[in-house]
Design a protein around this motif. Structure first.
Motif, PDB file in Angstrom:
ATOM      1  N   TYR A 426       0.798  -1.120   0.072  1.00 33.27           N
ATOM      2  CA  TYR A 426      -0.050   0.146  -0.183  1.00 33.27           C
ATOM      3  C   TYR A 426       0.765   1.191  -0.037  1.00 33.27           C
ATOM      4  O   TYR A 426       0.262   2.259  -0.642  1.00 33.27           O
ATOM      5  CB  TYR A 426      -0.895   0.109   1.216  1.00 33.27           C
ATOM      6  CG  TYR A 426      -2.192   0.975   1.119  1.00 33.27           C
ATOM      7  CD1 TYR A 426      -3.029   0.995  -0.105  1.00 33.27           C
ATOM      8  CD2 TYR A 426      -2.319   1.783   2.121  1.00 33.27           C
ATOM      9  CE1 TYR A 426      -3.862   2.185  -0.100  1.00 33.27           C
ATOM     10  CE2 TYR A 426      -3.290   2.896   2.127  1.00 33.27           C
ATOM     11  CZ  TYR A 426      -4.188   2.762   1.087  1.00 33.27           C
ATOM     12  OH  TYR A 426      -5.083   3.793   1.000  1.00 33.27           O
ATOM     13  N   LYS A 430       0.316   4.227  -2.632  1.00 38.10           N
ATOM     14  CA  LYS A 430       0.158   5.497  -2.357  1.00 38.10           C
ATOM     15  C   LYS A 430       0.955   6.519  -2.934  1.00 38.10           C
ATOM     16  O   LYS A 430       0.817   7.542  -3.333  1.00 38.10           O
ATOM     17  CB  LYS A 430       0.095   5.720  -0.920  1.00 38.10           C
ATOM     18  CG  LYS A 430      -1.359   5.378  -0.153  1.00 38.10           C
ATOM     19  CD  LYS A 430      -1.307   5.561   1.126  1.00 38.10           C
ATOM     20  CE  LYS A 430      -0.434   4.831   2.035  1.00 38.10           C
ATOM     21  NZ  LYS A 430      -0.648   5.193   3.674  1.00 38.10           N
ATOM     22  N   TRP A 445      -6.414  -6.801  -4.884  1.00 39.11           N
ATOM     23  CA  TRP A 445      -7.757  -6.070  -4.429  1.00 39.11           C
ATOM     24  C   TRP A 445      -8.652  -7.230  -3.817  1.00 39.11           C
ATOM     25  O   TRP A 445      -8.782  -8.454  -4.678  1.00 39.11           O
ATOM     26  CB  TRP A 445      -8.395  -5.238  -5.337  1.00 39.11           C
ATOM     27  CG  TRP A 445      -9.884  -4.953  -4.772  1.00 39.11           C
ATOM     28  CD1 TRP A 445     -10.075  -4.247  -3.648  1.00 39.11           C
ATOM     29  CD2 TRP A 445     -11.017  -4.941  -5.447  1.00 39.11           C
ATOM     30  NE1 TRP A 445     -11.589  -3.974  -3.750  1.00 39.11           N
ATOM     31  CE2 TRP A 445     -11.901  -4.542  -4.690  1.00 39.11           C
ATOM     32  CE3 TRP A 445     -11.303  -5.690  -6.677  1.00 39.11           C
ATOM     33  CZ2 TRP A 445     -13.447  -4.705  -5.029  1.00 39.11           C
ATOM     34  CZ3 TRP A 445     -12.604  -5.564  -7.354  1.00 39.11           C
ATOM     35  CH2 TRP A 445     -13.710  -4.988  -6.463  1.00 39.11           C
ATOM     36  N   THR A 451     -13.130  -2.077   0.692  1.00 38.04           N
ATOM     37  CA  THR A 451     -11.621  -1.474   0.725  1.00 38.04           C
ATOM     38  C   THR A 451     -11.581  -0.638  -0.726  1.00 38.04           C
ATOM     39  O   THR A 451     -10.928   0.315  -0.323  1.00 38.04           O
ATOM     40  CB  THR A 451     -11.043  -3.163   0.189  1.00 38.04           C
ATOM     41  OG1 THR A 451     -10.935  -3.953   1.339  1.00 38.04           O
ATOM     42  CG2 THR A 451      -9.604  -2.673  -0.320  1.00 38.04           C
ATOM     43  N   GLU A 452     -12.297  -0.921  -1.659  1.00 41.10           N
ATOM     44  CA  GLU A 452     -12.536   0.072  -2.618  1.00 41.10           C
ATOM     45  C   GLU A 452     -12.650   1.546  -2.145  1.00 41.10           C
ATOM     46  O   GLU A 452     -12.180   2.251  -2.666  1.00 41.10           O
ATOM     47  CB  GLU A 452     -13.659  -0.543  -3.718  1.00 41.10           C
ATOM     48  CG  GLU A 452     -13.568   0.137  -5.110  1.00 41.10           C
ATOM     49  CD  GLU A 452     -14.740  -0.488  -5.985  1.00 41.10           C
ATOM     50  OE1 GLU A 452     -15.530  -1.153  -5.507  1.00 41.10           O
ATOM     51  OE2 GLU A 452     -15.002   0.071  -7.133  1.00 41.10           O
ATOM     52  N   ARG A 454     -12.709   2.704   0.802  1.00 42.13           N
ATOM     53  CA  ARG A 454     -11.371   3.284   1.862  1.00 42.13           C
ATOM     54  C   ARG A 454     -10.233   3.518   0.972  1.00 42.13           C
ATOM     55  O   ARG A 454      -9.641   4.746   1.191  1.00 42.13           O
ATOM     56  CB  ARG A 454     -11.169   2.202   2.913  1.00 42.13           C
ATOM     57  CG  ARG A 454     -11.808   2.020   3.726  1.00 42.13           C
ATOM     58  CD  ARG A 454     -11.639   1.152   4.752  1.00 42.13           C
ATOM     59  NE  ARG A 454     -12.734   0.758   5.763  1.00 42.13           N
ATOM     60  CZ  ARG A 454     -12.762  -0.353   6.732  1.00 42.13           C
ATOM     61  NH1 ARG A 454     -12.098  -1.262   6.481  1.00 42.13           N
ATOM     62  NH2 ARG A 454     -13.918  -0.324   7.425  1.00 42.13           N
ATOM     63  N   ILE A 455      -9.929   2.774   0.039  1.00 44.58           N
ATOM     64  CA  ILE A 455      -8.632   3.194  -0.898  1.00 44.58           C
ATOM     65  C   ILE A 455      -9.043   4.475  -1.396  1.00 44.58           C
ATOM     66  O   ILE A 455      -8.228   5.631  -1.567  1.00 44.58           O
ATOM     67  CB  ILE A 455      -8.378   2.256  -1.861  1.00 44.58           C
ATOM     68  CG1 ILE A 455      -7.844   0.978  -1.226  1.00 44.58           C
ATOM     69  CG2 ILE A 455      -7.408   2.749  -2.942  1.00 44.58           C
ATOM     70  CD1 ILE A 455      -7.501  -0.317  -2.016  1.00 44.58           C
ATOM     71  N   GLU A 458      -8.967   7.484   0.941  1.00 48.93           N
ATOM     72  CA  GLU A 458      -7.714   7.624   1.229  1.00 48.93           C
ATOM     73  C   GLU A 458      -6.563   8.272   0.139  1.00 48.93           C
ATOM     74  O   GLU A 458      -5.580   8.921   0.448  1.00 48.93           O
ATOM     75  CB  GLU A 458      -7.002   6.347   2.035  1.00 48.93           C
ATOM     76  CG  GLU A 458      -7.604   6.033   3.133  1.00 48.93           C
ATOM     77  CD  GLU A 458      -6.976   4.896   3.841  1.00 48.93           C
ATOM     78  OE1 GLU A 458      -5.791   4.467   3.643  1.00 48.93           O
ATOM     79  OE2 GLU A 458      -7.759   4.274   4.769  1.00 48.93           O
ATOM     80  N   THR A 459      -6.924   7.910  -1.193  1.00 56.74           N
ATOM     81  CA  THR A 459      -5.831   8.291  -2.279  1.00 56.74           C
ATOM     82  C   THR A 459      -6.417   8.927  -3.220  1.00 56.74           C
ATOM     83  O   THR A 459      -5.952   9.498  -4.233  1.00 56.74           O
ATOM     84  CB  THR A 459      -5.177   6.976  -2.644  1.00 56.74           C
ATOM     85  OG1 THR A 459      -6.235   6.141  -3.378  1.00 56.74           O
ATOM     86  CG2 THR A 459      -4.807   5.995  -1.657  1.00 56.74           C
ATOM     87  N   CYS A 477      -4.326  -8.502  -1.187  1.00 55.11           N
ATOM     88  CA  CYS A 477      -5.116  -7.455  -1.301  1.00 55.11           C
ATOM     89  C   CYS A 477      -3.739  -6.435  -0.708  1.00 55.11           C
ATOM     90  O   CYS A 477      -3.397  -6.188   0.433  1.00 55.11           O
ATOM     91  CB  CYS A 477      -6.279  -7.215  -0.586  1.00 55.11           C
ATOM     92  SG  CYS A 477      -6.925  -5.477  -0.661  1.00 55.11           S
ATOM     93  N   TYR A 479      -4.357  -3.482   0.369  1.00 59.91           N
ATOM     94  CA  TYR A 479      -4.844  -2.694   1.291  1.00 59.91           C
ATOM     95  C   TYR A 479      -5.295  -3.487   2.625  1.00 59.91           C
ATOM     96  O   TYR A 479      -4.835  -3.370   3.761  1.00 59.91           O
ATOM     97  CB  TYR A 479      -6.247  -1.959   1.107  1.00 59.91           C
ATOM     98  CG  TYR A 479      -6.688  -1.141   1.972  1.00 59.91           C
ATOM     99  CD1 TYR A 479      -6.348   0.131   2.045  1.00 59.91           C
ATOM    100  CD2 TYR A 479      -7.679  -1.500   2.961  1.00 59.91           C
ATOM    101  CE1 TYR A 479      -6.719   1.034   2.898  1.00 59.91           C
ATOM    102  CE2 TYR A 479      -8.242  -0.660   3.790  1.00 59.91           C
ATOM    103  CZ  TYR A 479      -7.505   0.769   4.004  1.00 59.91           C
ATOM    104  OH  TYR A 479      -8.029   1.606   4.870  1.00 59.91           O
ATOM    105  N   SER A 480      -5.819  -4.834   2.606  1.00 60.18           N
ATOM    106  CA  SER A 480      -6.400  -5.442   3.686  1.00 60.18           C
ATOM    107  C   SER A 480      -5.538  -6.856   3.774  1.00 60.18           C
ATOM    108  O   SER A 480      -5.737  -7.439   4.808  1.00 60.18           O
ATOM    109  CB  SER A 480      -8.115  -6.112   3.086  1.00 60.18           C
ATOM    110  OG  SER A 480      -7.844  -6.738   2.172  1.00 60.18           O
TER     111      SER A 480
END
Lengths: 494, 494
Positions: A426, A430, A445, A451-452, A454-455, A458-459, A477, A479-480
């Protein structure tokens, strides 16, 4: 002489806006969010239309036309659909104005209120499936393969010329099929038609893929798309093709008697569209700090001839040669403009056609007449050469145009290749997304909307697509850390 | 096998409505007054569009696109204009829907009310001249020759498919000029372009003329028009071209620096348009009790080949010949459909293509294969002949198509000639206008709006035009007996 165009590196967004206006492509109107497409911009759109229309007809589609207005109640018949479009639609409530009491101008006549409000179409699934209900009775009426060229309205709050406007022009295909597989095949076929058009006419390489559930069209079972990368590293969705399942057939009760005994079944549907947004893609993908760069296949005219003269006699002599050149090129199907205006100097014209992206510029002066030569400049590489004006010159220009088309494509492809990254953490993710260069990020992913989301929060990166040619690859993934079976493509997007 | 079409002689109006529906040209939608143009009808419109578009470009015009919405205040800027259009326009007042409180469907969101209402364009003079204000500064920017293909909305209370619909498709040319004469020349030129199109493509003879003041476009100084005669003796206005004087230039403050010293002058304008109404003219002018009769130049396909077969082997043999025929005809630019469906019998197909007006039908059966012949039927005269399938057949079909185009035109011209009358008394006038046969009545008129109005109230006849080629002839007004210098054309009209 860039006519005061800002540099891409300094302010890409401003560069784009200024380019659209200075190259006479489009401008904002006084109606919020609605643009005026100017003749030069519209000539490019006409070429896109003609090409796409031919491709649609070659794949068996016919054009038709359905009403601009959709009764409010129709929009509500498909639950996801109304959810997707109700928040940004233009509503017609009255059908008459009357003179103001104090005699100044006109006001809405309260006595002319519609019983049911009408929505200016944001897309036409509902009004079209309402017609299909009457057009389809039996398997013999299927497949029904229809396209419409139309204007649509979505009340966007933040608009940008071509990329996001309240009113835009588009085509929307709406097809009906007897089987699920046939509808899916149609959906995929039209994505491929769009990709073919993007690559071979727009000179724009595109990723083909499927949208994640949260990016899906409101009312679709699956949305296929083509995604392009712009020069600022942001993605642009250039076309979508939706597998509608039986959603609209059920909402509008469209059934057919099947071939095996005549039992009544719901019809399977698709819809697919591209819009004047493609103009934005075209402009942003190829143009430079000097102005537009147009692929020859979509340029309103491919060659411009500029005479360099000091007297009317010189102009007359040059004109004779220029018209012969124009004629010879026309025989090879090349469109040519001879700009013999005396009101503007050659230097002004050079800058003008550079700004407007004319692929090839030919200059002819008295020296050229003496030497039997012409000066040929290619817009994409800003290179010029002196060529003999002999029997082979027309074919030479034709080859040059082909070369420009290829070179532009190749450049865009190289750019995309150098801006595509596989990342496994991640942090890396980023870093790339936040970088100025941007690009497509291939990452694992976990397949969840959470998750989608949150990403994205955040970005600002979204899943552009799950590629059609996704490699089957076990992974985690970014992220997770949850398991994944293949990488999807993330990017910031228009 | 006329598929239940009513006869023209019994109910012309019903015949028209049924023909439009049964020939799959168009149908009413659920939105009041808005039609759906079906693929077969739209294919004819596309041919009209392509032809006209080429003619506009050949006369120096470019296409552009302006917003669908017009701010209410713009409409009011030209006094006559708003008077003409305010009473029948669709008004957008809100830009959002929201969920109903009881969860059933959606309602207009009262919080999303527009500050200024927007009118769905009934015509685009106001929004376009508002742009021209910024586009025109000097004589160098003139003439500005622009056309737009668009949908427009006029809230008509009594609608008929193609002839009068709330939404219709059209083109609207809007030009700006430095001098009055140049603008008048443009206006006349475009009337001539329309007349050329009507006669050579629609196969429809038209009168060219100028409208009386009361029939003029709202905001024009003069309206030129082409007027055609339908088979029920009623006139149909098929296209108009308006000399706008400086009316819109003044309303929107559009001035240019002239070439002689740069003094600021108001620009001179024109606008001109034809619409999907032409589809109505085409249908009503030529068709018969068996169905549509299409001029070959506008038929979606000009030739249909129907195989007569009893077995798959026979079909295979016939197909080979049919595809060769199709190929040979295609080389001469002739469009051909080979209807090899097994789901429908030859008799059904014959009736279908008769109904749909396909100019030439070729039938091929086993006997023809043996004899080296084909059966060729022409739709206009409902005649059929056996032709040898030799080296000359393709040219023969091409000649036949030319002959059909001419024959249809000639028939319409003969009809008009036999339905045009010079009358010198009001008794005669009323007799012809009231007769079932109808027609164009050439009569002297005193030039006053009062007389025109009274004649209209008493007979329903309107002045269709003051002919361009009006003979200078002293006479007395049929109604008032006041002096007149030439005859004008009266008729009942669509």
């Amino acid at each position: 002489m860039s006519k005061g165009l800002p540099k891409r590196s300094e302010d890409y967004s401003l560069w784009y806006n200024e380019l659209v206006k200075k190259a006479d492509l489009a401008e904002n109107s006084d109606v919020r969010g609605c643009m005026v497409i100017k003749p030069y911009g519209f000539a490019i759109w006409e070429k896109m239309q003609a090409t796409l229309d031919g491709m649609f007809k070659d794949t068996g589609h016919s054009n038709a036309y359905f009403p601009l207005f959709i009764p409010k109640s129709y929009l509500s018949k498909e639950a996801d659909h109304v959810e997707g479009f109700a928040k940004e639609c233009a509503v017609v409530t009255h059908y008459r104005l009357k003179n103001d009491e104090n005699g100044k101008g006109v006001v809405v006549d309260p006595d002319a209120k519609l019983e049911e409000e009408l929505i200016v179409r944001p897309t036409s699934e509902t009004i079209i499936w309402n017609s299909y209900k009457n057009w389809i009775q039996s398997y013999r009426d299927l497949p029904l393969l229809i396209n419409q060229w139309a204007n649509v309205v979505r009340w966007e709050m933040r608009t940008r010329l071509f990329l996001r406007t309240a009113e835009f022009l588009w085509q929307e295909g709406h097809t009906a099929h007897a089987t699920k597989q046939e509808a899916i095949d149609e959906t995929v076929q039209m994505m491929n038609v769009y990709a073919d058009f993007a690559e071979n006419f727009l000179a724009l390489p595109v990723l083909k893929g499927v949208k994640s559930e949260s990016e899906r069209f409101a009312g679709a079972e699956d949305t296929y798309c083509i995604e392009a990368l712009m020069q600022d590293g942001k993605a642009l969705q250039a076309g979508t093709s939706h597998f509608l399942g039986q959603n609209f057939a059920k909402a509008f009760d469209v059934k057919f008697a099947n071939a095996e005994g005549g039992a009544m079944e719901y019809v399977w549907g698709t819809s697919w569209g591209v819009s004047t947004r493609l103009m934005g893609a075209l402009i942003m993908a190829h143009s430079d700090d000097q102005g537009l760069v147009l692929p020859p296949k979509l340029a309103p005219f491919q060659v411009v001839i500029v005479p360099i003269f000091k007297s009317d006699e010189q102009l007359a002599e040059i004109s004779e040669v220029a018209l012969k050149i124009k004629d010879d090129l026309k025989k090879l199907g090349i469109s040519v403009k001879f700009d013999n205006r005396k009101t503007h100097k050659p230097g002004w014209k050079f800058a003008e056609y550079e700004l407007k992206g004319t692929p090839v510029r030919i200059a002819i002066g008295p020296k050229d007449l003496e030497n039997g030569t012409i000066e040929v400049a290619r817009r994409d590489l800003l290179e010029k050469n002196v060529m003999p004006l002999d029997d082979t010159f027309a074919q030479g220009i034709s080859d040059l145009l082909d070369n420009i088309q290829e070179t532009i494509y190749k450049k865009a492809l190289d750019y995309r290749t150098s801006h595509s990254f596989e990342v496994d953490t991640y942090e890396e993710f980023k870093k790339i997304i936040a970088s100025e260069a941007g690009g497509f990020v291939y990452a694992h992913w976990d397949g969840t909307a959470e998750t989608e989301e949150r990403i994205k929060n955040e970005t600002k990166a979204t899943i552009r697509c799950i590629p059609i040619d996704q490699k089957q690859e076990e992974g985690k993934c970014v992220y997770s850390g949850q398991p994944s079976k293949g990488r999807v493509v993330f990017a910031k997007a228009y």
